[in-house]
Write an enzyme that holds these catalytic residues in place. Structure first.
Site, PDB file in Angstrom:
ATOM      1  N   ARG A 283      38.869  43.963  48.471  1.00  0.00           N
ATOM      2  CA  ARG A 283      38.149  45.039  47.800  1.00  0.00           C
ATOM      3  C   ARG A 283      39.008  46.265  47.553  1.00  0.00           C
ATOM      4  NH1 ARG A 283      32.384  45.165  51.066  1.00  0.00           N
ATOM      5  NH2 ARG A 283      32.393  43.017  51.753  1.00  0.00           N
TER       6      ARG A 283
ATOM      7  N   ASN B 268      42.950  49.489  49.489  1.00  0.00           N
ATOM      8  CA  ASN B 268      42.372  48.150  49.409  1.00  0.00           C
ATOM      9  C   ASN B 268      42.404  47.466  50.764  1.00  0.00           C
ATOM     10  OD1 ASN B 268      45.465  47.750  48.727  1.00  0.00           O
ATOM     11  ND2 ASN B 268      44.719  45.758  49.423  1.00  0.00           N
ATOM     12  N   CYS B 269      41.472  46.508  50.958  1.00  0.00           N
ATOM     13  CA  CYS B 269      41.515  45.638  52.128  1.00  0.00           C
ATOM     14  C   CYS B 269      41.866  44.250  51.621  1.00  0.00           C
ATOM     15  CB  CYS B 269      40.191  45.674  52.894  1.00  0.00           C
ATOM     16  SG  CYS B 269      38.777  45.093  51.941  1.00  0.00           S
ATOM     17  N   PHE B 270      41.348  43.188  52.253  1.00  0.00           N
ATOM     18  CA  PHE B 270      41.667  41.830  51.830  1.00  0.00           C
ATOM     19  C   PHE B 270      41.225  41.554  50.398  1.00  0.00           C
ATOM     20  CE2 PHE B 270      41.756  40.619  56.437  1.00  0.00           C
ATOM     21  CZ  PHE B 270      43.038  40.098  56.420  1.00  0.00           C
TER      22      PHE B 270
END
Length: 525
Positions: free
Chosen positions: A472, A468-470
């Protein structure tokens, strides 16, 4: 070939965001330290402010290259992350000493001047004088370490050589790679440094036009999850500018801004690189979008649209997470997205030509930064004026385009109700041959939602990698044809993007918790 390049860019974007996630916290701490160090503060608080400033700036901001190296390397590998972190830090140190040795051997070491090594092309990193590559060396080494470990971590040898297999082989390989790279950059980097300097000069000379273009491209890259590839260099590399502050050279708009906050008492003006950080895309623009979508919704749907807009705007204004509101209209109307990118870029253009020189981000960041900069230097009084102008501009354009082209934005079509969702779930259960009253044979609602993601992606065996990123979930699939959008769309996400074997599910705040639940679901027997 096209998919392979895109997948590589996705992996890099996913990896580079891991260390960047901590930079926002560092900025808040530096701003807090600047407030505590104001002259009218009690001596004790000034001391506390100096302590926080020295620890964060000296310990973190001044050593971003090694942070990027370890962060990217560990993000790129699927397992053996502990070993990878060790190899990354050792590789970084080997590079430093190899580079320093070669500079001394070739009589290329530069003697510091009265302002240190600023502007000489060399710098001290972890106390070692080396070729000044800024964060680029950390990014480059991090990528190489991640690649090498992925390729060699499963290598097996004869039992007599077993102690050298796996990540030990990765370590040996990186010994040669890092030391060789330390020598080569003394010849290669000056060429790239010249190109970067020319690019930086072009952006600087372009002034507001350069920031206008930057804002547009930044938003255009967002749907593909590649905006970090633009934002990170602007924030932390020479592409975003350079400035000498108290004898130290800082590269990148965000690094320069943090250094200015830390030395506010000794500077007389804010560097022009601030233009890429003056961004009303977290506050004014999302508010204009929300008003427009509520205004243009059908009367019977307005309350439901308002209920969706409030958390979406809050996540943007308070946490700087814009995807929840931007993805609401992105998929229904790419035409609106183009208009949105133009307003986004225009916001940076307008802020720069009016002379606003304060980092504008989410509300919390902005308040702290506004209080940390003298009014005559930052011209903070412009913020409410620009805020109102951009809110009204976004609102007006959206309302006009939605009505003019009869766009099917949220609230203008039939809103989903609970009955339809239940009918879809029943259909999903029939398709999967499962109980009509459960999902994945689990009555827990959170587990049921998580199972929707797993089943929609084609089942456990089809998921190759998840991170995951911030905002998504980023998933790599074995077979993209096994994705079942009917099931996946039942999960209350903000949007789904798929390109080949890679799929992104926009979650918003709490994405890491969702990722952990999916991982637990994958680990079940």
């Amino acid at each position: 070939m096209k998919d392979k390049i895109y997948n590589s860019m996705q992996k890099f974007s996913r990896a580079i965001i891991q260390p960047v996630m901590f930079m926002a916290v560092a900025g808040i701490l530096i701003a807090l330290a600047a407030l505590l160090r104001l002259e009218f503060m009690p001596k004790f608080l000034i001391t506390v402010g100096e302590f926080i400033n020295n620890v964060v700036v000296g310990g973190m901001i001044a050593n971003l290259s090694v942070i990027f190296c370890v962060g990217i390397a560990t993000a790129l590998v699927k397992d053996k992350k502990g070993d990878t972190a060790t190899i990354a830090i050792i590789s970084f140190l080997i590079f430093l000493f190899a580079n320093n040795f070669w500079l001394n051997y070739t009589n290329s070491i530069i003697e510091p001047t009265d302002i240190g090594l600023a502007g000489t092309g060399q710098a001290k990193v972890l106390g070692v004088q080396v070729t000044d590559m800024g964060v680029f060396i950390g990014i480059l080494l991090g990528c190489i370490v991640g690649y090498v470990v992925n390729k060699t971590k499963d290598i097996k040898y004869h039992e007599y050589l077993s102690m050298y297999e796996g990540t030990k082989t990765s370590f040996v390989a990186m010994l040669f790679v890092a030391s060789t790279l330390g020598v080569l950059v003394t010849y290669i980097w000056p060429f790239f440094n010249t190109l970067l300097t020319k690019l930086m000069v072009w952006i600087s000379d372009a002034g507001p036009v350069g920031f206008f273009i930057y804002g547009i491209v930044n938003r255009l890259a967002l749907p593909f999850g590649l905006h970090h590839l633009l934002w990170v260099p602007m924030s932390y590399s020479p592409v975003g500018g350079s400035a000498v502050i108290n004898g130290t050279t800082y590269y990148g708009a965000q690094n320069i801004w943090f250094a200015e906050l830390a030395n506010m008492n000794s500077i007389t003006e804010i560097d022009p690189s601030i233009g890429s950080l003056v961004n009303f895309g977290y506050t004014a623009i999302p508010l204009g979008i929300a008003f427009a979508l509520v205004h243009t919704a059908k009367k019977e749907n307005k309350d439901q649209v308002k209920a969706l807009m409030i958390p979406a705007v809050a996540s943007s204004m308070l946490a700087g997470i814009t995807e929840p509101i931007e993805f609401i209209f992105l998929f229904s109307s790419p035409l609106l997205w183009i208009a949105h990118t133009l307003v986004y870029g225009f916001g940076m253009f307008l802020s720069f030509i009016l002379g606003l020189r304060v980092f504008v981000g989410n509300i919390i960041e902005t308040i702290l930064y506004v209080l940390s900069v003298p009014m005559d230097m930052g011209r903070q009084w412009l913020i409410p004026i620009i805020f109102i102008v951009l809110t009204l501009l976004e609102y007006t354009i959206f309302v006009f385009m939605i009505k003019k082209f009869n766009l099917n934005t949220i609230g203008r079509t039939e809103m989903p109700d609970e009955q339809k969702i239940n009918e879809a779930k029943e259909k999903r259960d029939r398709m999967k041959g499962k109980s009509n009253n459960s999902i994945s044979n689990n009555i827990d609602e959170d587990d049921a939602k998580t199972a929707l993601i797993v089943d929609g992606l084609g089942g456990k065996d089809n998921i190759k990698y998840i991170e995951n990123c911030f905002t998504r979930l980023r998933i790599e699939l074995k077979d993209p044809n096994k994705v079942d959008r009917e099931i996946l769309d039942l999960y209350p996400s903000k949007g789904i993007l798929q390109s080949g074997n890679n799929i992104q599910i926009v979650i918003g705040l709490g994405v890491e918790e969702v990722k952990n639940k999916v991982v637990k679901e994958l680990e079940k027997e």
